[in-house]
Design a protein around this motif. Structure first.
Motif, PDB file in Angstrom:
ATOM      1  N   HIS A   1       0.858  -1.186   0.000  1.00  0.00           N
ATOM      2  CA  HIS A   1       0.000   0.000   0.000  1.00  0.00           C
ATOM      3  C   HIS A   1       0.894   1.236   0.000  1.00  0.00           C
ATOM      4  O   HIS A   1       2.124   1.125   0.102  1.00  0.00           O
ATOM      5  CB  HIS A   1      -1.029  -0.007   1.131  1.00  0.00           C
ATOM      6  CG  HIS A   1      -0.460  -0.077   2.528  1.00  0.00           C
ATOM      7  ND1 HIS A   1       0.273   0.931   3.087  1.00  0.00           N
ATOM      8  CD2 HIS A   1      -0.565  -1.053   3.477  1.00  0.00           C
ATOM      9  CE1 HIS A   1       0.609   0.598   4.328  1.00  0.00           C
ATOM     10  NE2 HIS A   1       0.120  -0.613   4.581  1.00  0.00           N
TER      11      HIS A   1
ATOM     12  N   TYR B   1       1.859   3.724   1.907  1.00  0.00           N
ATOM     13  CA  TYR B   1       2.849   4.016   2.931  1.00  0.00           C
ATOM     14  C   TYR B   1       4.035   3.087   2.786  1.00  0.00           C
ATOM     15  O   TYR B   1       5.187   3.492   2.877  1.00  0.00           O
ATOM     16  CB  TYR B   1       2.208   3.859   4.310  1.00  0.00           C
ATOM     17  CG  TYR B   1       3.142   4.143   5.447  1.00  0.00           C
ATOM     18  CD1 TYR B   1       3.488   5.458   5.752  1.00  0.00           C
ATOM     19  CD2 TYR B   1       3.675   3.108   6.217  1.00  0.00           C
ATOM     20  CE1 TYR B   1       4.345   5.723   6.794  1.00  0.00           C
ATOM     21  CE2 TYR B   1       4.539   3.366   7.267  1.00  0.00           C
ATOM     22  CZ  TYR B   1       4.869   4.681   7.555  1.00  0.00           C
ATOM     23  OH  TYR B   1       5.714   4.947   8.596  1.00  0.00           O
TER      24      TYR B   1
ATOM     25  N   TRP C   1      -8.579  -3.149  -2.364  1.00  0.00           N
ATOM     26  CA  TRP C   1      -8.608  -2.815  -0.944  1.00  0.00           C
ATOM     27  C   TRP C   1      -8.352  -4.079  -0.126  1.00  0.00           C
ATOM     28  O   TRP C   1      -8.887  -5.134  -0.419  1.00  0.00           O
ATOM     29  CB  TRP C   1      -9.960  -2.209  -0.567  1.00  0.00           C
ATOM     30  CG  TRP C   1     -10.047  -0.779  -1.028  1.00  0.00           C
ATOM     31  CD1 TRP C   1     -10.508  -0.352  -2.216  1.00  0.00           C
ATOM     32  CD2 TRP C   1      -9.619   0.365  -0.311  1.00  0.00           C
ATOM     33  NE1 TRP C   1     -10.394   0.999  -2.308  1.00  0.00           N
ATOM     34  CE2 TRP C   1      -9.860   1.483  -1.137  1.00  0.00           C
ATOM     35  CE3 TRP C   1      -9.041   0.582   0.954  1.00  0.00           C
ATOM     36  CZ2 TRP C   1      -9.563   2.784  -0.746  1.00  0.00           C
ATOM     37  CZ3 TRP C   1      -8.754   1.864   1.345  1.00  0.00           C
ATOM     38  CH2 TRP C   1      -8.998   2.964   0.492  1.00  0.00           C
TER      39      TRP C   1
ATOM     40  N   THR D   1      -4.596  -4.019   6.674  1.00  0.00           N
ATOM     41  CA  THR D   1      -3.204  -4.028   7.136  1.00  0.00           C
ATOM     42  C   THR D   1      -3.073  -4.908   8.375  1.00  0.00           C
ATOM     43  O   THR D   1      -4.078  -5.353   8.949  1.00  0.00           O
ATOM     44  CB  THR D   1      -2.743  -2.612   7.530  1.00  0.00           C
ATOM     45  OG1 THR D   1      -3.531  -2.197   8.642  1.00  0.00           O
ATOM     46  CG2 THR D   1      -2.915  -1.637   6.386  1.00  0.00           C
TER      47      THR D   1
ATOM     48  N   ARG E   1      -6.393  -2.101   9.573  1.00  0.00           N
ATOM     49  CA  ARG E   1      -7.058  -0.938   8.961  1.00  0.00           C
ATOM     50  C   ARG E   1      -7.165  -1.157   7.462  1.00  0.00           C
ATOM     51  O   ARG E   1      -6.336  -1.856   6.871  1.00  0.00           O
ATOM     52  CB  ARG E   1      -6.235   0.323   9.221  1.00  0.00           C
ATOM     53  CG  ARG E   1      -6.269   0.679  10.687  1.00  0.00           C
ATOM     54  CD  ARG E   1      -5.748   2.042  10.976  1.00  0.00           C
ATOM     55  NE  ARG E   1      -6.203   3.097  10.055  1.00  0.00           N
ATOM     56  CZ  ARG E   1      -5.811   4.362  10.164  1.00  0.00           C
ATOM     57  NH1 ARG E   1      -5.005   4.713  11.123  1.00  0.00           N
ATOM     58  NH2 ARG E   1      -6.236   5.257   9.304  1.00  0.00           N
ATOM     59  N   ARG E   2      -8.186  -0.547   6.893  1.00  0.00           N
ATOM     60  CA  ARG E   2      -8.359  -0.707   5.448  1.00  0.00           C
ATOM     61  C   ARG E   2      -7.248   0.039   4.714  1.00  0.00           C
ATOM     62  O   ARG E   2      -6.900   1.160   5.072  1.00  0.00           O
ATOM     63  CB  ARG E   2      -9.708  -0.118   5.015  1.00  0.00           C
ATOM     64  CG  ARG E   2     -10.781  -1.181   4.824  1.00  0.00           C
ATOM     65  CD  ARG E   2     -12.169  -0.574   4.756  1.00  0.00           C
ATOM     66  NE  ARG E   2     -12.265   0.535   3.795  1.00  0.00           N
ATOM     67  CZ  ARG E   2     -12.592   0.377   2.517  1.00  0.00           C
ATOM     68  NH1 ARG E   2     -12.863  -0.826   2.046  1.00  0.00           N
ATOM     69  NH2 ARG E   2     -12.679   1.431   1.706  1.00  0.00           N
ATOM     70  N   ALA E   3      -6.670  -0.609   3.705  1.00  0.00           N
ATOM     71  CA  ALA E   3      -5.650   0.079   2.903  1.00  0.00           C
ATOM     72  C   ALA E   3      -5.782  -0.370   1.467  1.00  0.00           C
ATOM     73  O   ALA E   3      -6.275  -1.464   1.189  1.00  0.00           O
ATOM     74  CB  ALA E   3      -4.260  -0.251   3.416  1.00  0.00           C
ATOM     75  N   ARG E   4      -5.351   0.504   0.564  1.00  0.00           N
ATOM     76  CA  ARG E   4      -5.412   0.153  -0.856  1.00  0.00           C
ATOM     77  C   ARG E   4      -4.067  -0.432  -1.258  1.00  0.00           C
ATOM     78  O   ARG E   4      -3.038   0.193  -1.085  1.00  0.00           O
ATOM     79  CB  ARG E   4      -5.740   1.380  -1.696  1.00  0.00           C
ATOM     80  CG  ARG E   4      -6.277   0.952  -3.037  1.00  0.00           C
ATOM     81  CD  ARG E   4      -6.478   2.027  -4.056  1.00  0.00           C
ATOM     82  NE  ARG E   4      -6.792   3.362  -3.670  1.00  0.00           N
ATOM     83  CZ  ARG E   4      -7.780   4.065  -4.218  1.00  0.00           C
ATOM     84  NH1 ARG E   4      -8.582   3.512  -5.102  1.00  0.00           N
ATOM     85  NH2 ARG E   4      -7.965   5.318  -3.886  1.00  0.00           N
TER      86      ARG E   4
ATOM     87  N   TYR F   1      -1.434  -1.921  -4.002  1.00  0.00           N
ATOM     88  CA  TYR F   1      -1.135  -1.761  -5.434  1.00  0.00           C
ATOM     89  C   TYR F   1      -0.290  -2.918  -5.929  1.00  0.00           C
ATOM     90  O   TYR F   1       0.502  -3.482  -5.182  1.00  0.00           O
ATOM     91  CB  TYR F   1      -0.399  -0.443  -5.679  1.00  0.00           C
ATOM     92  CG  TYR F   1      -1.257   0.756  -5.388  1.00  0.00           C
ATOM     93  CD1 TYR F   1      -2.032   1.310  -6.411  1.00  0.00           C
ATOM     94  CD2 TYR F   1      -1.318   1.314  -4.126  1.00  0.00           C
ATOM     95  CE1 TYR F   1      -2.846   2.398  -6.147  1.00  0.00           C
ATOM     96  CE2 TYR F   1      -2.124   2.390  -3.852  1.00  0.00           C
ATOM     97  CZ  TYR F   1      -2.890   2.936  -4.875  1.00  0.00           C
ATOM     98  OH  TYR F   1      -3.697   3.992  -4.619  1.00  0.00           O
TER      99      TYR F   1
END
Lengths: 109, 905
Positions: free
Chosen positions: A26, A28, A66, A69, A73-76, A78
């Motif tokens: 994601h 970050y 989506w 983590t 927590r929800r994260a997108r 890639y």
């Protein structure tokens, strides 16, 4: 500590490279690995990742899903697409060419 | 594919935004956590993470930009802003919208007719390959040699066989489509518009049947053997309710039952715009139709239009050359060709011209093409005036917004961006105006179609004036054009602000207090308004002149009853027919409140039968055509046409008696040597002294108008019904009292004589005469409407500009008053400025009017385009209105209270 700006246009290349190395990340995580890999030399306005990622989504170089983590927590997340891999190859060789040309100029000086 | 993704993003903007938000928040939170982990205070960690990340709003903007919708975003912003600023200036917006919708609406309405009648190609395959023989400007049947518009059927067949330049040719009967018949086994007759065509008609046009099939070759080769008919799509829908078993239905015309073998494609009407047949039948069946024409095999029964499709690669000139060679050859080879010197000379001089048939042929087009083009120009002028007006309003507004723009430029807004935003405002105005305009145009189109069709009780012409792509693109073009026209200059002006000057100027700018541009616009408006006013006065007076034309007979109190007697299946010369018609005349004439009743082959503007006259002892004049009319004995009584010499027809003039004729005064005067009394003389109708065509002159009547109100003097002669029993066309009745009751009484009388007679149409003579003025009425009414609109707009323009100028000069006027200027003096000072504008505008307008006058010369009657009276009327009325519009602001200026004005400064 002295920061250097990322040469324009290379952010995409860095993201592509990072994703090709690590598979699925994601935002970050992408920023973190770029920072680590560049030993904190390259100053990224971290937020710039997101417009860049959007551009890559439009071009279908990456796809996003989506997920959740470790911290729940929800994260997108890639991931490179086939087109993204092609783009990476093209941009890398292009970068290599320019970089080595610059190096040659500096050597002959 | 990326477009698809981009559109998806556009559709799910909200979700896109919130997801991006969430993603970025996660990022910052994780960063913050990391900072705290590294020992920063919560406060500091938070600040640090936010700072490293950058400005989320900017990032969101850039993420959006990645999707390439930036232009749309800013457009939406511009529109928002434009809407806001438009609602701030409600009066201006309303005014602009109203005038734009009228202006654009007028243009769209006129254009839709121009398109339908003049511009649109036929709805067939490759219409550009089609050509017509001759100009198609006559209809009927002629035996004259060398006629190159109407052709016989044998000619068509020969030509089709021997030509090498057309891939296909077809023929259409030129007249007599309005007949009566019955559908299936219905007991009642109805009007069925039926075109008689060659078997090649549909294939030449390259259309496919919607159902069933079209004609086969043999159905057109053997006379009278194949009673088949093709029905039009519209008629199948309306009369047969679109029944799927249409091919099992029949239509009975005269004594013949025709089988319906196919349905034409939707929208197909053949080659004549404004004429939409219900049925098509093959030429080989012409004798079975109610009019029983026998000309199928006669090389000189010339009654058809011919058209063809050029072979690929053949030019029109090549085709024309071959066509003329064949023409000469085929006409001479007919067995019944009478090749005397006279006929040969006509034949030798004949040249077949191939005319373009891309847009079809149309009797309406010749009538309305010029008026529509002029009206299109007029509508365009109205739109120009509208543009000038709005440009002026926007200019005035631009100066009041100087401050706003200065502020925005000081904050770094690009000039281009300001211009774009102002143009968005203009475009928004004109788009809204166009939408309203199209709605108006659709309503106006109905009204116009009514007018063009000939008034409230006429059948609507089958013209397709619905919205189509071409019309919409025209509208779009007009819309954008107007927006640029009225928006660009004010936008450039408004955005050209020196920032610090604009900021200093709290309320208004003196940079254009003289405003030459605005004044120029107003002058142009007045000039154009004058042109349109003069045009409307000219057209109105043309209409008045026409209504005052002396027709030679009183227009009122005459009823016209059209009867279709062909449904009886009797020949015209059948004694029973003659007797029946005389009985109808007598019984109708004997009705209470009827003064006289009589039949006539032709009444006013209902066509004619033309020919030459041969007066023994006088040189034969082939150019002078006489219009023949065949009438009943009381015709002159009904029409109240005074007999100048001799006698009228009576019962003694029957089929067996001496053949007689009555001449109109012009024929008597011009065809006979001076001083010779024509009464009692024998003459021949037609060129040759053929004893069968010998008639004795027994009377002379007054000249009358025959075909139209604006025609020059006509030569007319009259023959008694029993001696020429061909056309019992119309029963003419002079009556007193109420039309509806009298019309019912007359119809009952007709049916009491023979209840099978079909009464086609009942009207009055004055309505028919009205109908012939459709064109002039159209021009008069529309140009007046447009003229009034133009004047009104100009008045608004003057009022707006002067109010604005006066407002600008309040301070100056206050000082003048404080220094002792009188109210009158101030008023005069302002009025002087207005007068200057009006005078310059009118001067320019006079020049334009005189230049444009030639364009409408042909459409005027009894008046010249440069007629000073019309010009004077227009000038006076326009000046009055313009000065009145300017007087209000002038008076307001003179009421300025000096103390207030100065304090206001």
């Amino acid at each position: 500590m002295k920061h250097n700006e990322i040469p324009p246009g290379s952010l995409t290349l860095l993201i592509l490279r990072t994703l090709s190395r690590h598979g699925t990340l994601h935002g970050y995580e992408i920023a973190e690995s770029i920072l680590q890999a560049s030993d904190n030399v390259l100053e990224v306005e971290e937020g710039s990742l997101y417009p860049a990622l959007q551009k890559m989504l439009v071009n279908n170089w990456v796809k996003a899903e989506w997920g959740v983590t470790k911290g729940n927590r929800r994260a997108r997340y890639y991931q490179l697409t086939a087109a993204g891999r092609k783009q990476l190859a093209a941009e890398s060789s292009n970068f290599e060419r320019v970089y080595s040309a610059i190096a040659r100029v500096l050597q002959t000086a | 594919m990326s477009l698809l993704r981009r559109i998806q993003m556009l559709l799910h903007r909200k979700r896109f935004d919130s997801e991006l938000e969430e993603e970025m928040r996660l990022h910052m939170d994780l960063r913050e956590e990391e900072q705290r982990f590294a020992g920063a205070t919560p406060e500091e960690a938070r600040r640090q993470s936010r700072r490293d990340f950058g400005n989320p709003t900017v990032l969101r903007e850039r993420s959006h930009a990645a999707w390439g919708w930036g232009w749309l975003e800013s457009l939406v912003q511009d529109i928002h802003y434009a809407l806001r600023s438009m609602t701030h200036a409600k009066a201006l917006t309303l005014m602009a919208l109203l005038s734009l919708s009228l202006g654009i609406g007028a243009n769209v309405a006129i254009f839709s007719f121009l398109d339908a009648l003049v511009l649109r190609s036929l709805p067939v395959t490759k219409p550009a390959e089609l050509v017509q023989f001759g100009k198609g400007d006559e209809a009927g049947v002629t035996g004259d040699y060398g006629d190159t518009t109407l052709y016989s059927y044998p000619f068509f067949r020969e030509f089709r066989k021997s030509n090498t330049v057309f891939s296909s040719v077809a023929a259409v009967f030129s007249f007599g489509s309005e007949i009566h018949g019955t559908l299936d086994h219905s007991p009642s007759m109805q009007k069925l518009t039926t075109d008689t065509v060659s078997g090649t008609f549909f294939s030449t046009l390259g259309v496919e049947p919607a159902m069933g099939r079209f004609f086969r070759d043999e159905e057109d080769r053997v006379e009278g053997k194949f009673p088949v008919a093709v029905v039009s799509y519209a008629f199948w829908q309306s009369a047969f309710q679109g029944t799927p078993d249409i091919l099992n239905h029949t239509v009975k015309l005269a004594d013949t039952t025709f089988n319906i073998i196919g349905v034409a494609p939707p929208g197909f009407f053949g080659i004549e715009v404004g004429h939409a047949p219900d049925f098509w039948v093959p030429m080989a069946m012409m004798q079975s139709l109610p009019s029983h024409h026998k000309g199928y095999a006669d090389g000189f029964f010339q009654s058809n239009y011919i058209f063809g499709r050029l072979k690929p690669g053949v030019t029109r000139a090549q085709a024309e050359a071959e066509t003329n060679l064949l023409y000469q050859h085929i006409v001479r080879s007919f067995p019944n060709a009478d090749l005397n010197a006279y006929n040969l000379s006509h034949l030798q001089n004949a040249h077949v011209q191939l005319t373009d048939l891309t847009t079809g042929r149309s009797f309406l087009r010749s009538t309305f093409s010029d008026p529509l083009k002029i009206l299109m120009g007029v509508a365009a002028l109205v739109l120009l005036i509208t543009c000038a007006n709005i440009a002026n309003l926007l200019l005035a507004r631009a100066t009041t917004r100087t401050h706003e723009f200065a502020v925005r430029q000081a904050f770094g807004a690009q000039r281009l961006r300001l211009i774009r935003q102002l143009l968005t405002e203009s475009l928004l105005l004109s788009v809204a105006g166009a939408v309203l305009g199209v709605v108006l145009a659709l309503a106006a189109d109905r009204l116009l179609l009514r007018m063009i069709s000939g008034g409230p009780d006429a059948n609507l012409l089958p013209l397709d004036i619905s919205l189509n792509l071409r019309l919409l693109s025209f509208t779009l073009f007009a819309t954008i054009g107007t927006a640029v026209l009225f928006g660009l200059v004010p936008a450039l002006r408004a955005s050209r602000v020196a920032v610090n000057e604009g900021l200093k100027e709290s309320r208004r700018s003196n940079s254009n207090s003289r405003s030459p541009l605005s004044k120029g616009l107003v002058i142009a408006q007045i000039a154009l308004s004058l042109v349109l006013s003069v045009a409307s006065v000219l057209f109105l007076r043309t209409l008045v002149n026409l209504t005052r034309v002396d027709t030679g007979f009183p227009r009122n109190g005459v009823m016209l009853v059209d009867i279709d007697s062909s449904v009886l299946g009797m020949k015209g010369e059948d004694p029973r027919m003659v007797a029946m018609f005389q009985e109808i005349e007598q019984r109708a004439g004997a009705l209470p409140q009827v003064r006289a009743a009589s039949f006539a082959a032709f009444t006013f503007a209902q066509g004619s039968w033309n020919g030459t006259l041969n007066v023994p002892g006088m040189p034969f004049n082939e150019k002078a055509n006489v219009k023949h009319n065949v009438i009943g004995n009381s015709y002159f009584n009904v029409m109240q046409m005074p007999l100048l010499a001799g006698r009228a027809f009576g019962p003694q003039d029957n089929a067996a008696s001496n053949k007689v004729v009555i001449l109109s005064e012009s024929v008597a005067r011009d065809y006979f040597p001076p001083g010779v009394n024509p009464i009692g003389r024998h003459i021949y109708y037609g060129k040759d002294p053929n004893p069968e065509k010998r008639v004795e002159v027994i009377g002379i009547v007054r000249d009358v108008k025959f075909g139209s109100l604006d025609e020059p003097r006509q030569y007319i002669d009259y023959y008694p019904n029993p001696q020429h029993p061909s056309g019992y066309g119309t029963l003419v009745v002079r009556y007193d009292g109420n039309f509806a009751t009298m019309s019912a009484a007359v119809q009952n009388t007709i049916h009491s004589v023979n209840r099978n007679l079909v009464i086609d149409h009942v009207t009055t003579l004055d309505r028919v005469i009205e109908g012939t003025m459709v064109n002039q009425r159209l021009m008069a009414q529309l140009s007046t409407t447009f003229g009034l609109l133009a004047v009104l707009l100009s008045a608004v323009g003057i009022y707006g500009l002067m109010s604005y100028l006066v407002g600008q000069r309040t301070g100056e006027i206050g000082i003048r008053m404080a220094l002792g200027a009188s109210h009158t003096g101030v008023r005069w000072m302002v009025m002087r400025e207005i007068t200057m504008l009006v005078v310059s505008g009118i001067a320019a307008g006079i020049v334009l009017t005189l230049l444009g006058g030639q364009l409408v010369r042909n459409m005027l009657y009894g008046i010249a385009p440069s007629e000073p009276m019309s010009l004077a009327v227009a000038i006076v009325s326009l000046t009055t209105i313009a000065l009145a519009a300017g007087y209000v602001p002038a008076r307001r200026a003179s009421r300025v209270n000096p103390m207030q004005a100065l304090r206001y400064e």
